[in-house]
Design a protein around this motif. Structure first.
Motif, short mmCIF file in Angstrom:
data_model
loop_
_atom_site.label_atom_id
_atom_site.label_comp_id
_atom_site.label_asym_id
_atom_site.label_seq_id
_atom_site.Cartn_x
_atom_site.Cartn_y
_atom_site.Cartn_z
N ARG A 224 -6.12 -2.17 12.27
CA ARG A 224 -6.39 -1.53 10.97
C ARG A 224 -5.78 -0.13 10.91
O ARG A 224 -5.24 0.28 9.87
N ILE A 225 -5.84 0.60 11.99
CA ILE A 225 -5.27 1.95 12.01
C ILE A 225 -3.76 1.89 11.72
O ILE A 225 -3.24 2.64 10.89
N LYS A 226 -3.08 0.96 12.39
CA LYS A 226 -1.65 0.81 12.14
C LYS A 226 -1.39 0.29 10.73
O LYS A 226 -0.47 0.74 10.04
N SER A 227 -2.21 -0.67 10.29
CA SER A 227 -2.03 -1.28 8.98
C SER A 227 -2.08 -0.24 7.87
O SER A 227 -1.29 -0.30 6.91
N ILE A 228 -3.00 0.69 7.98
CA ILE A 228 -3.12 1.73 6.95
C ILE A 228 -1.83 2.54 6.84
O ILE A 228 -1.28 2.73 5.74
N THR A 229 -1.31 3.00 7.97
CA THR A 229 -0.09 3.81 7.95
C THR A 229 1.12 2.99 7.52
O THR A 229 1.97 3.46 6.75
N LEU A 230 1.20 1.75 8.01
CA LEU A 230 2.32 0.88 7.67
C LEU A 230 2.35 0.61 6.16
O LEU A 230 3.42 0.64 5.53
N THR A 231 1.18 0.37 5.58
CA THR A 231 1.10 0.10 4.14
C THR A 231 1.38 1.36 3.33
O THR A 231 2.02 1.31 2.27
N GLN A 232 0.92 2.51 3.81
CA GLN A 232 1.23 3.77 3.15
C GLN A 232 2.74 4.03 3.16
O GLN A 232 3.30 4.51 2.16
N GLN B 2 -6.85 3.59 0.42
CA GLN B 2 -6.73 2.70 1.57
C GLN B 2 -8.01 1.92 1.82
O GLN B 2 -7.97 0.83 2.44
N GLU B 3 -9.15 2.43 1.38
CA GLU B 3 -10.42 1.73 1.57
C GLU B 3 -10.57 0.55 0.62
O GLU B 3 -11.50 -0.25 0.76
N ASP B 4 -9.67 0.44 -0.33
CA ASP B 4 -9.75 -0.62 -1.34
C ASP B 4 -8.61 -1.63 -1.22
O ASP B 4 -8.37 -2.42 -2.13
N ARG B 5 -7.92 -1.63 -0.09
CA ARG B 5 -6.82 -2.57 0.09
C ARG B 5 -6.62 -2.87 1.57
O ARG B 5 -7.08 -2.12 2.45
N GLY B 6 -5.92 -3.97 1.82
CA GLY B 6 -5.54 -4.31 3.18
C GLY B 6 -4.06 -4.09 3.37
O GLY B 6 -3.51 -3.06 2.95
N ALA B 7 -3.37 -5.07 3.96
CA ALA B 7 -1.95 -4.92 4.27
C ALA B 7 -1.03 -5.24 3.10
O ALA B 7 0.14 -4.89 3.12
N GLN B 8 -1.57 -5.90 2.09
CA GLN B 8 -0.73 -6.38 0.99
C GLN B 8 -0.57 -5.35 -0.12
O GLN B 8 -1.52 -4.70 -0.52
N ASN C 257 -7.41 -9.18 8.55
CA ASN C 257 -6.64 -8.18 7.81
C ASN C 257 -7.38 -6.85 7.76
O ASN C 257 -6.79 -5.80 8.05
N VAL C 258 -8.64 -6.88 7.40
CA VAL C 258 -9.44 -5.67 7.26
C VAL C 258 -10.74 -5.83 8.05
O VAL C 258 -11.19 -6.96 8.29
N PRO C 259 -11.37 -4.72 8.44
CA PRO C 259 -12.64 -4.82 9.18
C PRO C 259 -13.79 -5.19 8.25
O PRO C 259 -14.06 -4.49 7.28
N VAL C 260 -14.43 -6.30 8.54
CA VAL C 260 -15.63 -6.69 7.79
C VAL C 260 -16.79 -6.80 8.77
O VAL C 260 -16.59 -7.08 9.96
N GLN D 175 -6.64 -6.28 -4.07
CA GLN D 175 -7.80 -5.39 -4.05
C GLN D 175 -8.85 -5.90 -3.07
O GLN D 175 -9.24 -7.07 -3.11
N TRP D 176 -9.29 -5.01 -2.19
CA TRP D 176 -10.39 -5.29 -1.26
C TRP D 176 -11.68 -4.81 -1.92
O TRP D 176 -11.87 -3.62 -2.16
N TYR D 177 -12.53 -5.76 -2.26
CA TYR D 177 -13.76 -5.42 -2.96
C TYR D 177 -14.74 -4.71 -2.01
O TYR D 177 -14.70 -4.91 -0.78
N ASP D 178 -15.60 -3.91 -2.57
CA ASP D 178 -16.62 -3.21 -1.80
C ASP D 178 -17.70 -4.21 -1.41
O ASP D 178 -18.73 -4.37 -2.08
N MET D 179 -17.46 -4.92 -0.32
CA MET D 179 -18.31 -6.03 0.07
C MET D 179 -19.74 -5.60 0.38
O MET D 179 -20.70 -6.29 0.03
N LYS D 180 -19.87 -4.47 1.02
CA LYS D 180 -21.20 -3.99 1.38
C LYS D 180 -22.03 -3.70 0.14
O LYS D 180 -23.20 -4.12 0.03
N THR D 181 -21.44 -2.99 -0.82
CA THR D 181 -22.17 -2.62 -2.03
C THR D 181 -22.49 -3.84 -2.88
O THR D 181 -23.61 -3.97 -3.41
#
Length: 434
Positions: A328-336, A362-368, A225-228, A197-203
Motif C-alpha cells: 500500500r505504501i508503494k501503491s500510494i506513491t506509484l498512483t500519485q 489517496q484514502e479514497d482510491r486504490g491503484a486504479q 489492492n487496499v488495506p481492509v 472510488q474506494w468507499y469508506d467501508m468502516k463508516t
C-alpha cells in the motif's frame, strides 16, 4: 514528494524501491519481441512465474496418487484450502477461520445472500451503489425477485450528485438513515470498478449496523489492492475474486469472509453441500446437514485443487512482500506519480484532454485511475496498445490504468506518459482537436 517528468527521476525511484525485485517473479505479455507495460491488474493480474511450478506439483500428485491424493502426499487435497486460509486472512483483515477459498465471485455472492438477505415485514430493501458492476446488479435483482418483491420497491441505488462522478459518504449514510426501518441489507462494492472510488467501508458498515441492517461487501477491486479490516469493522460478510490484484489466473477461485459473530447462528439459511459438512464426519455420508465451523461451513462442492494451486502461488508472494501494508505504501506513491504524469500530458497538450475521475484523496482510491478522454478516447486507447501500453477501456470514454505495486515500476509510469503524449498529439492534430 516533488515529482519530475524525467526518466532519470523514475529510475531513481525504482532504485530506492524495496519491493522492486518482486517484478521479476511475474510474466509480462510480449508482442513481436517486446514486453507490454502492463497497467491492467485491476482486470486480470499477471501470471506469477511460480504458478506453473505449483500447478505442476498438483498435476504430479494427481498422476502419482490419483484418488489417494485427497489424503496422501505433502499437501493432501482434503486439507489444501487450510494453507490458503492462513495467507488470505491478512489480506482482508480477518482470522483464518473467517475466510475460505471456494467457487467464483458471483456464486459466492448468491450463497452469502441466501444466508444474510433475510427480509422480514417492512425490512426488505437492499441499498447499493448506483452503477455497480453488472454481476452485483443482476445478483441483487434476482435475489429480490426470488423473495417475491418488486425491484423498484426493494432496491435503493445511491448515485453521485448531478455533475459529479464520485459518491459522497454523507449521501450514502443519509440514504441509509432515511430508510432505516426498511433496509434489510447494505451491499456495496469496496471499490467501484468504473471510477476507482474506494468507499469508506468502516463508516458505511457502522451506519448500516446502527439501523439494524446486515452489511456485506463485494471486494473484487479491493482485496489485494487496499488495506481492509473486515473483522475489526464488524462486516457481516464479504466475497471477492482473486484474479485481479491477487493474480490467480483468469476465472480464478473466489474467497469469502463470514464474521465469527455469525458462526453460532443456527437461524441462518444456507444452500448446503457435502464439503460444508463437518470435516471430521464428512465421509460417514449421514443424513442431516451439520455445518463445519467457521467460513468453511459455507462450502458446497469439494476443493478446486488446481485453481487453488494458482492462487496459492500468488499468495506466497504476498507473504514474502509482507502482505498489504508495504504494498500500500508503494501503491500510494506509484498512483500519485501516475496522476502527476497524466497532468503533465495535459500541460504539454495545452488542453484538458484527460480528466481523472478517480478521487484525488489517496484514502479514497486504490491503484486504479479512471481517466475520461475528452476527444477520441478509443482511438487513443488503441494507440497506446500499439505502443505496448496495455490498460483497459470502458465505454463510453474511460481509460482505466492501474499501476500494481508488486510488478509495476515508476519507469512504467513515466514511459506510459511519454506514449500517451505522443499518441494524443498525433491523433488530436490530425483531427484538429487542438
Amino acid at each position: 514528494m516533488n515529482f519530475e517528468n524525467t526518466l532519470s527521476f523514475a529510475k531513481a525511484l525504482d532504485e530506492a524501491d524495496q519491493l522492486r525485485h518482486f517484478r521479476s517473479q511475474f510474466l509480462f505479455p510480449n508482442h513481436n519481441g517486446k514486453d507490454y507495460i502492463y497497467l491492467c491488474g485491476n482486470s486480470l493480474g499477471l501470471q506469477p512465474k511460480a504458478a506453473g511450478e505449483v500447478l505442476k506439483k498438483q498435476l504430479d500428485n494427481w498422476a502419482n496418487f490419483a484418488v489417494e491424493g485427497w489424503f496422501d502426499g505433502e499437501e493432501p487435497w482434503m486439507f489444501y484450502h487450510k494453507a490458503l486460509k492462513k495467507l488470505m486472512a491478512p489480506i482482508v483483515g480477518a482470522s483464518p477461520a473467517e475466510v475460505c477459498p471456494m467457487n467464483t465471485l458471483t456464486i459466492n455472492l448468491h450463497l452469502l445472500m441466501v444466508s444474510f438477505y433475510q427480509p422480514k415485514g417492512k425490512r426488505f430493501k437492499i441499498i447499493m451503489e448506483g452503477g455497480a458492476f453488472p454481476s452485483d446488479q443482476y445478483a441483487i435483482e434476482s435475489q429480490v425477485k426470488f423473495h417475491g418483491f418488486d425491484l423498484k420497491e426493494a432496491i435503493i441505488e445511491v448515485f453521485p450528485r448531478e455533475g459529479e462522478e464520485i459518491l459522497r459518504t454523507e449521501d450514502i449514510v443519509s440514504q441509509i438513515k432515511e430508510n432505516a426501518g426498511e433496509i434489510a441489507l447494505v451491499l456495496f462494492g469496496g471499490i467501484n470498478y468504473y471510477t476507482g472510488q474506494w468507499y469508506d467501508m468502516k463508516t458505511i458498515t457502522k451506519a448500516g449496523h446502527e439501523i439494524g441492517a446486515i452489511v456485506g461487501w463485494d471486494l473484487a477491486h479491493a482485496a489485494g489492492n487496499v488495506p481492509v479490516k473486515l473483522h475489526d469493522w464488524g462486516v457481516d460478510f464479504a466475497c471477492w475474486c482473486s484474479y485481479k490484484y491477487q493474480n490467480s489466473g483468469p476465472g480464478g477461485i473466489s474467497g469469502i469472509f463470514v464474521h465469527e459473530k455469525h458462526f453460532g447462528n443456527t437461524d441462518l439459511n444456507r444452500f448446503a453441500g457435502w464439503w460444508g459438512y463437518q470435516e471430521s464426519k464428512r465421509f460417514k455420508m449421514e443424513k442431516g446437514f451439520i455445518a463445519e465451523g467457521g467460513a468453511d461451513g459455507w462450502q458446497v462442492s469439494c476443493t478446486q485443487v488446481m485453481p487453488m494451486a494458482l492462487y496459492h502461488a500468488s499468495l506466497q508472494i504476498f507473504e514474502q512482500a509482507g502482505f498489504i501494508e508495504p504494498l500500500r505504501i508503494k501503491s500510494i506513491t506509484l498512483t500519485q506519480y501516475l496522476e502527476f504524469i497524466i497532468n503533465e500530458v495535459n500541460k504539454s497538450l495545452g488542453v484538458g484532454q484527460y480528466k481523472i475521475i478517480t478521487p484525488k484523496n489517496q484514502e479514497d482510491r486504490g491503484a486504479q485511475l479512471s481517466i475520461i478522454a475528452q476527444h477520441h478516447g478509443k482511438r487513443i486507447f488503441d494507440g497506446l496498445m500499439a505502443n505496448h501500453i496495455l490498460g483497459d477501456w470502458r465505454e463510453p470514454d474511460v481509460i482505466r490504468l492501474s499501476a500494481v505495486p508488486l510488478y509495476n515500476s515508476y519507469e512504467d509510469v513515466y514511459l506510459t506518459g511519454q506514449a500517451l503524449l505522443k499518441v494524443s498529439k498525433d491523433i488530436l492534430q490530425k483531427t484538429q482537436s487542438i
